[in-house]
Design an enzyme around this catalytic site. Structure first.
Site, PDB file in Angstrom:
ATOM      1  N   HIS A 112       0.852  -1.191   0.000  1.00 22.42           N
ATOM      2  CA  HIS A 112       0.000   0.000   0.000  1.00 22.42           C
ATOM      3  C   HIS A 112       0.891   1.246   0.000  1.00 22.42           C
ATOM      4  CE1 HIS A 112      -3.470   2.509   0.880  1.00 22.42           C
ATOM      5  NE2 HIS A 112      -2.750   3.119   1.790  1.00 22.42           N
ATOM      6  N   ASP A 148      -7.231  -2.282   3.895  1.00 22.69           N
ATOM      7  CA  ASP A 148      -5.855  -1.948   4.306  1.00 22.69           C
ATOM      8  C   ASP A 148      -5.698  -1.926   5.827  1.00 22.69           C
ATOM      9  OD1 ASP A 148      -5.152  -1.638   1.575  1.00 22.69           O
ATOM     10  OD2 ASP A 148      -5.912   0.407   1.591  1.00 22.69           O
TER      11      ASP A 148
HETATM   12  C1  GAR Z   1       1.495   0.814  -6.118  1.00 19.74           C
HETATM   13  O1  GAR Z   1       1.847   2.105  -5.687  1.00 19.74           O
HETATM   14  C2  GAR Z   1       0.727   0.113  -5.034  1.00 19.74           C
HETATM   15  O2  GAR Z   1       1.174   0.413  -3.744  1.00 19.74           O
HETATM   16  C3  GAR Z   1      -0.650   0.652  -5.259  1.00 19.74           C
HETATM   17  O3  GAR Z   1      -0.804   0.682  -6.653  1.00 19.74           O
HETATM   18  C4  GAR Z   1       0.469   0.890  -7.260  1.00 19.74           C
HETATM   19  C5  GAR Z   1       0.666  -0.186  -8.284  1.00 19.74           C
HETATM   20  O4  GAR Z   1       1.817   0.061  -9.031  1.00 19.74           O
HETATM   21  N1  GAR Z   1      -1.648  -0.153  -4.629  1.00 19.74           N
HETATM   22  C6  GAR Z   1      -2.755   0.352  -4.112  1.00 19.74           C
HETATM   23  O5  GAR Z   1      -3.021   1.533  -4.093  1.00 19.74           O
HETATM   24  C7  GAR Z   1      -3.682  -0.684  -3.509  1.00 19.74           C
HETATM   25  N2  GAR Z   1      -4.683  -0.054  -2.737  1.00 19.74           N
HETATM   26  P1  GAR Z   1       2.437  -1.075  -9.938  1.00 19.74           P
HETATM   27  O6  GAR Z   1       1.306  -1.668 -10.776  1.00 19.74           O
HETATM   28  O7  GAR Z   1       3.423  -0.334 -10.795  1.00 19.74           O
HETATM   29  O8  GAR Z   1       3.068  -2.105  -9.045  1.00 19.74           O
END
Ligand code: GAR
Length: 214
Positions: A112, A148
Site C-alpha cells: 500500500h 488496508d
Molecule cells: C502501487 O503504488 C501500489 O502500492 C498501489 O498501486 C500501485 C501499483 O503500481 N496499490 C494500491 O493503491 C492498492 N490499494 P504497480 O502496478 O506499478 O506495481
C-alpha cells in the site's frame, strides 16, 4: 537457506511491483517462483511484464462475474490449480471478499502506498498531500477483511517535499515499495514471519532475526 515459495501475484496496473519481485528472483535475493500473474484488467502492463519473464499471465475480468464473491472464486480456483502458497496483491485495485481471504488465511500480502493506518483506500499519496504530512511512505501488510487494515509487516518512509505533486510523491514512494515488497517476501520464504496476539487484542507481526529495519 529458504525453500522456494510459490507465489500468485494479483495485479491491475503497470506492474512495477511485480517487476521488482521478478527481478529479485532473477538476482537470487528472493527464493520464490511466480506461478501465475492474474489481472482483473485486460491489457494491464503487468501482463506484458509477466510474459517477458516467462510467467503465465491470466486475465480474469471482474466484469464477467455477477458479484465479488463469484469473481474471487474464479481467482481462488486459478491460484489453487497452480499450487500457489502465498498471494501477493501488487497494485490489485479490487476489494477482496471472504472467499479469497478464507482460501489464503494470513497467506495474502498487500503493498500500500501509504503509512498505514493513515490513508487507507485509494490514492493514499493524494490523501497524504491533502493532509500536509511531512513524512509519507509505504506499507506491506497481511490482508484481512477490512480495507488496508491487516497486520503490518513492514514500512518504509520518504520525505514529502515542499513542491511535491501527486506524481512526484508517488514515484518517490514506489522506489521504496520495490525494495520493501521483495524483502518481506523473502522473510516469509525464510519462515521468519509470524502473527501473534498484540497488546490491544489486535494481531501483531513478529519477524524473527530481522537484520534490516522494518
Ligand atoms: C502501487 O503504488 C501500489 O502500492 C498501489 O498501486 C500501485 C501499483 O503500481 N496499490 C494500491 O493503491 C492498492 N490499494 P504497480 O502496478 O506499478 O506495481
Amino acid at each position: 537457506m529458504a525453500r522456494v515459495i510459490v507465489l500468485g501475484v494479483l495485479v491491475s496496473g503497470g506492474g512495477t511491483n511485480l517487476q521488482a519481485i521478478l527481478d529479485a528472483i532473477a538476482a537470487g535475493t528472493l527464493d520464490a517462483r511466480v506461478a501465475v500473474v492474474v489481472s482483473n484488467v485486460p491489457g494491464a502492463g503487468a501482463l506484458a511484464r509477466a510474459k517477458t519473464a516467462g510467467v503465465e499471465a491470466l486475465v480474469i475480468d471482474h466484469r464477467d462475474y455477477v458479484d465479488r464473491p463469484a469473481f474471487d472464486a474464479a481467482v481462488v480456483e486459478a491460484l489453487r490449480l497452480r499450487g500457489v502458497e502465498l498471494v501477493v496483491l501488487a497494485g490489485f485495485m479490487r476489494v477482496v471478499t471472504d472467499v479469497l481471504l478464507g482460501a489464503f488465511p494470513l497467506r495474502m500480502v498487500n503493498v500500500h502506498p501509504g503509512l498505514l493506518p493513515a490513508f487507507p483506500g485509494v490514492r493514499a499519496q493524494r490523501q497524504a498531500l491533502a493532509h500536509g504530512v511531512r513524512i509519507a511512505g509505504c506499507t506491506v501488510h497481511f490482508v484481512d477483511g477490512g480495507t488496508d487494515t491487516g497486520p503490518i509487516i513492514a514500512q518504509a518512509a520518504v520525505p514529502v517535499h515542499e513542491d511535491d505533486d501527486e506524481a512526484a510523491l508517488t514515484a518517490r514512494i514506489l522506489v521504496k515499495e520495490h525494495e520493501l515488497l521483495p524483502r518481506v517476501l523473502q522473510w516469509i520464504a525464510e519462515g521468519r514471519v509470524s502473527v501473534e496476539p498484540g497488546p490491544a487484542g489486535r494481531p501483531r507481526v513478529r519477524v524473527r532475526g530481522a537484520r534490516t529495519e522494518r
